[in-house]
Scaffold this active site. Structure first.
Site, mmCIF file in Angstrom:
data_model
loop_
_atom_site.group_PDB
_atom_site.id
_atom_site.type_symbol
_atom_site.label_atom_id
_atom_site.label_comp_id
_atom_site.label_asym_id
_atom_site.label_seq_id
_atom_site.Cartn_x
_atom_site.Cartn_y
_atom_site.Cartn_z
ATOM 1 N N ARG A 130 10.602 40.274 20.619
ATOM 2 C CA ARG A 130 10.877 41.454 21.429
ATOM 3 C C ARG A 130 9.953 41.568 22.634
ATOM 4 O O ARG A 130 10.164 42.397 23.513
ATOM 5 C CB ARG A 130 10.888 42.728 20.579
ATOM 6 C CG ARG A 130 9.598 43.060 19.913
ATOM 7 C CD ARG A 130 9.791 44.157 18.888
ATOM 8 N NE ARG A 130 10.134 45.448 19.473
ATOM 9 C CZ ARG A 130 9.305 46.182 20.198
ATOM 10 N NH1 ARG A 130 8.093 45.746 20.462
ATOM 11 N NH2 ARG A 130 9.699 47.350 20.674
ATOM 12 N N GLU B 150 1.277 29.517 -5.795
ATOM 13 C CA GLU B 150 -0.107 30.026 -5.700
ATOM 14 C C GLU B 150 -0.738 29.712 -4.352
ATOM 15 O O GLU B 150 -1.724 30.305 -3.959
ATOM 16 C CB GLU B 150 -0.964 29.401 -6.811
ATOM 17 C CG GLU B 150 -0.632 29.905 -8.190
ATOM 18 C CD GLU B 150 -0.730 31.424 -8.279
ATOM 19 O OE1 GLU B 150 -1.842 31.938 -8.092
ATOM 20 O OE2 GLU B 150 0.293 32.082 -8.542
ATOM 21 N N PRO C 193 -1.865 35.050 2.976
ATOM 22 C CA PRO C 193 -2.727 36.244 2.966
ATOM 23 C C PRO C 193 -4.172 35.937 3.362
ATOM 24 O O PRO C 193 -4.950 36.850 3.595
ATOM 25 C CB PRO C 193 -2.647 36.749 1.520
ATOM 26 C CG PRO C 193 -1.875 35.768 0.744
ATOM 27 C CD PRO C 193 -1.267 34.766 1.675
ATOM 28 N N ASP D 3 5.335 50.952 23.657
ATOM 29 C CA ASP D 3 5.263 50.863 22.200
ATOM 30 C C ASP D 3 3.926 51.323 21.656
ATOM 31 O O ASP D 3 2.901 51.107 22.285
ATOM 32 C CB ASP D 3 5.358 49.394 21.755
ATOM 33 C CG ASP D 3 6.741 48.866 21.828
ATOM 34 O OD1 ASP D 3 7.668 49.669 21.880
ATOM 35 O OD2 ASP D 3 6.874 47.627 21.833
HETATM 36 N N1 ADE Z 1 2.288 35.193 1.849
HETATM 37 C C1 ADE Z 1 2.054 36.005 0.806
HETATM 38 N N2 ADE Z 1 1.479 37.141 1.223
HETATM 39 C C2 ADE Z 1 1.338 37.050 2.569
HETATM 40 C C3 ADE Z 1 0.792 37.894 3.573
HETATM 41 N N3 ADE Z 1 0.269 39.085 3.285
HETATM 42 N N4 ADE Z 1 0.825 37.472 4.846
HETATM 43 C C4 ADE Z 1 1.337 36.259 5.149
HETATM 44 N N5 ADE Z 1 1.848 35.410 4.247
HETATM 45 C C5 ADE Z 1 1.856 35.799 2.967
#
Ligand code: ADE
Length: 243
Positions: free
Chosen positions: A153, A115, A88, A168
């Site tokens: 794709r 984590e 994230p 797209d």
């Molecule tokens: N791992 C946990 N959440 C994630 C996300 N939003 N994007 C990529 N990998 C992740």
């Protein structure tokens, strides 16, 4: 195109890769997805892949040794391809990044769990970090599948229709126009007459306008970066005037 995936949950990949368009793409040799279990690169009795964080605090951290060993033994010491950590904290994935990645012959994907991963993996092994959006999942496996799907794709031949990806949503920086198929009337709502007219120039104009309208209504932020013609600008100005 080859994807080398490193994960603690290798079993989650096959159900999706063995169905859908990706199965066909694999059978035709257009993509190859190799899934590697990080646990196979541990050497202790318990096959440990995580450990407690230095400095205390909750959660576990993925250890560097099995990930380094796995990636280096599969890719060799000089990988020469993007090594992407799904996290994230990465740059947020979009169609432009999918396009950029589709130009590579090989991509390695590391799926984080727990984590997080030991910082030395970020600093000295990965070349890129990608997030699929501003929310947190339990791991990088679904993000990796999303990336594989979006990139695959775009590879010529993967979609049956060679122009399949051209219209797209997001391909041109705009959302796509509405689609209709048979029947011509369903529950009191008819297909717009213009789509039945057979006039291809008019249909193309209608679709462009619908695409602009939809983007203006739902994602006005996209209009700032989209490549717009003078005619597009005129149409949008008229719409804004009508509001
Ligand atoms: N791992 C946990 N959440 C994630 C996300 N939003 N994007 C990529 N990998 C992740």
């Amino acid at each position: 195109m080859q994807f080398e995936v490193f994960t603690l949950l290798p079993e989650v990949f096959s159900p999706y890769l063995e169905s859908s368009i990706l199965q066909r793409a694999r059978q035709h040799g257009l993509i190859d997805v190799r899934v590697h279990n990080i646990r196979d690169y541990t050497h202790d009795k318990h096959h440990t892949t995580d450990d407690i964080p230095y400095g205390g605090g909750g959660g576990m951290v993925m250890k560097p040794e099995p990930i380094f060993e796995g990636v280096e033994s599969i890719l060799g010491p000089k990988a020469g391809c993007p090594i992407i950590l799904l996290t994230p904290q990465g740059r947020v994935f979009n169609q432009t990044i999918a396009q950029e990645l589709s130009g590579h012959e090989k991509i390695a994907l590391i799926c984080g769990r727990y984590e997080g991963v030991d910082e030395r993996i970020r600093k000295h092994l990965v070349t890129d970090e990608i997030s699929i959006g501003d929310y947190v999942l339990t791991g990088g496996e679904i993000p990796a599948l999303i990336l594989i799907d979006a990139v695959s794709r775009l590879i010529p031949g993967v979609l049956g229709d060679p122009d399949g990806a051209a219209d797209d949503s997001h391909a041109s920086g705009l959302l796509e126009y509405p689609h209709y198929t048979r029947p011509p009337e369903f529950r009191g709502e008819s297909v717009p007459d213009i789509l039945l007219s057979g006039d291809h120039a008019k249909i193309a104009k209608w679709r462009r306008e619908q695409s602009l309208l939809r983007t203006l209504e739902r994602r006005p932020d996209l209009l700032e970066k989209a490549q717009l013609t003078d005619e597009d600008h005129k149409f949008l100005l008229k719409q804004k005037g009508n509001r």
